[in-house]
Design an enzyme around this catalytic site. Structure first.
Site: not given
Ligand code: AMP
Ligand code: ZN
Length: 114
Positions: A30, A93-94, A100, A102
């Site tokens: 992340d 919180g997506q 994905h 986490h």
């Molecule tokens: P969510 O809020 O559950 O949709 O998680 C999305 C996650 O993607 C967040 O933890 C972000 O920090 C991560 N994220 C967004 N852009 C990138 C990226 N380019 N590379 C890696 N992680 C990312």
């Protein structure tokens, strides 16, 4: 899906630090880690949210979690423990609409989540 950030990471048009990969899934670190180890495990095929999973995705979902667990074991994180989180839509919180998991590890987690 052409305008999806994580599909672009799968395609290699946006860079990411890969943790592991196979034919069906990709694990990458992340960009804003919330724990010492914070990896996102995604299906290579675009699935928008948990709501969009179908019966055909049952095995795929198991594969994502087994891949997360295998990575945790290889990193020596399994015994101390970790958290797997899947956020869905606004209240979940997506923020990126490509499914994905986490994988958060390396520190004690608190409960309840915010
Ligand atoms: P969510 O809020 O559950 O949709 O998680 C999305 C996650 O993607 C967040 O933890 C972000 O920090 C991560 N994220 C967004 N852009 C990138 C990226 N380019 N590379 C890696 N992680 C990312
Ligand atoms: Zn996508």
């Amino acid at each position: 899906m052409s305008d999806c950030l994580f599909c672009k990471i799968v395609a290699g048009t946006i860079p990411a630090k890969k943790a592991f990969e196979d034919d069906e899934c990709l694990g990458f670190f992340d960009i804003h880690p919330q724990a010492p180890t914070h990896v996102l495990v995604i299906p290579k095929r675009h699935v928008r949210t948990v709501n969009d999973l179908t019966i055909e995705d049952e095995r795929l979902l198991g594969h994502l979690f087994l891949s997360a667990a295998r990575f945790a074991k290889t990193q020596g994180l399994a015994d101390s423990g970790y958290r797997c989180v899947v956020n869905c839509n606004a209240h979940g919180g997506q923020t990126v609409f490509h499914l994905h998991v986490h994988l958060l590890a390396g520190r004690p987690m608190t409960w309840p989540p915010g």
